[in-house]
Scaffold this active site. Structure first.
Site, PDB file in Angstrom:
ATOM      1  N   CYS A 281       0.798  -1.224   0.000  1.00 26.13           N
ATOM      2  CA  CYS A 281       0.000   0.000   0.000  1.00 26.13           C
ATOM      3  C   CYS A 281       0.834   1.278   0.000  1.00 26.13           C
ATOM      4  O   CYS A 281       0.274   2.381   0.024  1.00 26.13           O
ATOM      5  CB  CYS A 281      -0.965  -0.021   1.177  1.00 26.13           C
ATOM      6  SG  CYS A 281      -2.073  -1.441   1.117  1.00 26.13           S
TER       7      CYS A 281
ATOM      8  N   HIS B 229      -1.804   8.147   6.433  1.00 28.92           N
ATOM      9  CA  HIS B 229      -2.177   6.835   5.901  1.00 28.92           C
ATOM     10  C   HIS B 229      -3.524   6.442   6.499  1.00 28.92           C
ATOM     11  O   HIS B 229      -4.397   5.959   5.774  1.00 28.92           O
ATOM     12  CB  HIS B 229      -1.096   5.810   6.249  1.00 28.92           C
ATOM     13  CG  HIS B 229      -1.255   4.496   5.571  1.00 28.92           C
ATOM     14  ND1 HIS B 229      -1.298   4.378   4.198  1.00 28.92           N
ATOM     15  CD2 HIS B 229      -1.391   3.234   6.065  1.00 28.92           C
ATOM     16  CE1 HIS B 229      -1.447   3.095   3.870  1.00 28.92           C
ATOM     17  NE2 HIS B 229      -1.509   2.392   4.992  1.00 28.92           N
TER      18      HIS B 229
ATOM     19  N   GLU C 145       0.949   5.377  13.702  1.00 26.55           N
ATOM     20  CA  GLU C 145       1.199   6.557  12.871  1.00 26.55           C
ATOM     21  C   GLU C 145       1.116   7.834  13.696  1.00 26.55           C
ATOM     22  O   GLU C 145       1.953   8.740  13.537  1.00 26.55           O
ATOM     23  CB  GLU C 145       0.202   6.615  11.715  1.00 26.55           C
ATOM     24  CG  GLU C 145       0.432   7.798  10.780  1.00 26.55           C
ATOM     25  CD  GLU C 145      -0.470   7.801   9.563  1.00 26.55           C
ATOM     26  OE1 GLU C 145      -0.149   8.522   8.593  1.00 26.55           O
ATOM     27  OE2 GLU C 145      -1.506   7.091   9.570  1.00 26.55           O
TER      28      GLU C 145
ATOM     29  N   LYS D 199      -9.098   8.075   3.521  1.00 26.57           N
ATOM     30  CA  LYS D 199      -9.701   6.739   3.550  1.00 26.57           C
ATOM     31  C   LYS D 199     -11.050   6.749   4.273  1.00 26.57           C
ATOM     32  O   LYS D 199     -11.840   5.816   4.122  1.00 26.57           O
ATOM     33  CB  LYS D 199      -8.744   5.742   4.203  1.00 26.57           C
ATOM     34  CG  LYS D 199      -7.494   5.477   3.379  1.00 26.57           C
ATOM     35  CD  LYS D 199      -6.565   4.489   4.061  1.00 26.57           C
ATOM     36  CE  LYS D 199      -5.291   4.270   3.267  1.00 26.57           C
ATOM     37  NZ  LYS D 199      -4.428   5.464   3.182  1.00 26.57           N
TER      38      LYS D 199
ATOM     39  N   HIS E 137      -9.795   2.329   1.310  1.00 18.26           N
ATOM     40  CA  HIS E 137      -8.366   2.081   1.109  1.00 18.26           C
ATOM     41  C   HIS E 137      -8.143   1.567  -0.310  1.00 18.26           C
ATOM     42  O   HIS E 137      -8.476   0.432  -0.629  1.00 18.26           O
ATOM     43  CB  HIS E 137      -7.880   1.073   2.139  1.00 18.26           C
ATOM     44  CG  HIS E 137      -6.391   0.963   2.239  1.00 18.26           C
ATOM     45  ND1 HIS E 137      -5.541   1.323   1.211  1.00 18.26           N
ATOM     46  CD2 HIS E 137      -5.592   0.526   3.245  1.00 18.26           C
ATOM     47  CE1 HIS E 137      -4.293   1.111   1.580  1.00 18.26           C
ATOM     48  NE2 HIS E 137      -4.303   0.631   2.812  1.00 18.26           N
TER      49      HIS E 137
ATOM     50  N   PHE F 210       2.121  -3.563   3.827  1.00 20.43           N
ATOM     51  CA  PHE F 210       2.472  -4.857   4.398  1.00 20.43           C
ATOM     52  C   PHE F 210       3.959  -5.131   4.197  1.00 20.43           C
ATOM     53  O   PHE F 210       4.535  -4.766   3.167  1.00 20.43           O
ATOM     54  CB  PHE F 210       1.665  -5.972   3.724  1.00 20.43           C
ATOM     55  CG  PHE F 210       0.262  -6.145   4.256  1.00 20.43           C
ATOM     56  CD1 PHE F 210      -0.241  -5.344   5.266  1.00 20.43           C
ATOM     57  CD2 PHE F 210      -0.564  -7.130   3.738  1.00 20.43           C
ATOM     58  CE1 PHE F 210      -1.527  -5.511   5.755  1.00 20.43           C
ATOM     59  CE2 PHE F 210      -1.856  -7.315   4.218  1.00 20.43           C
ATOM     60  CZ  PHE F 210      -2.341  -6.509   5.219  1.00 20.43           C
TER      61      PHE F 210
END
Length: 412
Positions: free
Chosen positions: A161, A301, A312, A333, A338, A397
């Protein structure tokens, strides 16, 4: 070097709009693009909601043969690239096509194409003769090159991502290295398919708030229960500032610097220390030649998962110090879901348009702020705010941490 590479064109195909301006208007208005899945019947599945690109038909953009063959994630990228090139007023011809490059990244690539082909094989039917090439991760870059007639460097990277945001940093390097004058770059994905959603739900990553789709994606909220899968593409035209000046192009923002680090901790979970997320933020700020006090906005994010949002938030506070208390932070998001590889590119678009318009989109559904996410997350309503410097975060990931810093372009 902070203004050496600029964004001169933006194109978008997202769950909240089929082009740049409609997507931006929806995000500023806090309109959700998340609803019950229509791509297939999700009855009985743990997660039945997603951010689909509503009303997108390949036949509206391609001839009949290409419409039948092209993968959805590639179609998004080509359409977004066309819009970006038109927006930049970039003419591609025999005089410059060797100096134009492409970097359009995907995280899961043609997952839906492969799943559909597998179902046909199981049913003892032949899949499309083109399902293999059209499912490859480099195909959006290559199809954009074919569509535009580009012969410069064409590349694709997979950083989960973080892929879409990293495309801008890769493009910037190609330009600064002199390998291209212009690079068309961004991210795209389409993975709203039963196997993918079932797998992500089994990990506990997806929201199961099926009864309230619009309220399901709630970054930084204490009641968040996972992210909502989206799809789409955002593609940008990057070029050297000098090249843009020579052809009279208008710049949205400069891509002033960035950084990439790895947690090297777990295949899906962020390191709880946030050390290398913090390092990416600090390094990106330093490379951009700005100080934390100059940052006006962070496009986070902000996935709406427990681990990501708290990690974060801590990393931003650690890296930015006292400045973190006054910086506006929000997550697109919450409205769009996402977009996987498209997510980081969408965040870059949000940064560029916030600089252009002096406004930042809200984090909707932030009803009960998590005490561990103690920043100014622009809850519910967009904010008018002069933005000269913005930062985008994208994490993937495997522990991939990508950060990019954008600054207002120099006056002509």
């Amino acid at each position: 070097m902070r203004n050496d590479v600029v964004i001169t064109g933006i194109g978008a195909v997202t769950p909240v709009g089929n082009d740049r301006e409609s997507s931006w208007e929806a995000m500023l208005a806090g309109r959700s693009g998340i609803a019950r899945i229509t791509a297939f019947d999700p009855t009985g599945m743990a997660t039945q909601i997603a951010g689909e690109v509503w009303g997108f038909q390949p036949s509206d953009h391609f001839d009949a043969k290409r419409s039948r063959r092209i993968s959805r994630f590639t179609a998004f990228a080509v359409v977004a690239a066309r819009e970006a090139v038109a927006d930049a007023k970039l003419r591609i011809d025999d005089d410059n096509r060797d100096r134009v490059g492409i970097v359009v990244n995907a995280a899961v690539a043609g997952f839906d194409t492969i799943e559909a082909a597998t179902r046909r094989v199981v049913a003892e039917a032949d899949p499309s003769a083109y399902f293999v090439p059209y499912s490859l991760a480099n195909m959006p870059s290559c199809e954009v090159a074919i569509d535009l007639g580009v012969h410069g460097p064409v590349n694709a990277n997979a950083l989960a991502c973080a892929s879409g945001l990293y495309a801008l940093l890769d493009a910037r390097r190609l330009i600064l290295a002199g390998e291209a004058d212009v690079v068309i770059c961004g991210g795209t994905d389409s993975a709203i398919a039963p196997v993918f959603i079932t797998g992500m739900a089994a990990m506990g990553a997806l929201s199961r708030n099926n009864d309230d789709p619009a309220g399901a994606s709630r970054p930084f909220d204490a009641d968040r229960d996972g992210f909502v899968l989206g799809e789409g593409a955002v593609v940008m035209v990057l070029e050297s500032a000098e090249h843009a000046r020579r052809r009279g192009a208008t710049a949205y923002a400069a891509v002033s610097g960035g950084a990439l680090t790895c947690d090297a901790f777990h295949v899906s979970a962020p390191s709880p220390t946030g050390a290398y997320t913090t390092a990416a933020i600090s390094t990106a700020v330093g490379r951009a030649g700005v100080s934390p006090d100059e940052i006006d906005y962070v496009c986070a994010h902000g996935t709406s998962t427990k681990a990501n949002d708290s990690t974060e938030s801590r990393a931003l506070r650690t890296a930015l110090g006292p400045a973190a208390d006054r910086i506006a932070v929000s997550s697109p998001k919450s409205t769009a879901g996402h977009l996987l590889a498209g997510a980081g590119a969408l965040s870059a678009m949000v940064c560029a348009l916030s600089i252009r318009d002096g406004a930042v989109p809200p984090t909707i559904n932030l009803d009960t702020p998590d005490p561990e996410c103690d920043l100014d997350h622009v809850a519910h309503v967009a904010r008018r705010l002069p933005v000269r410097t913005a930062m985008a975060n994208a994490f993937g990931f495997g522990g991939q941490n990508c950060v990019a810093v954008f600054t207002a372009p120099d006056e002509p």
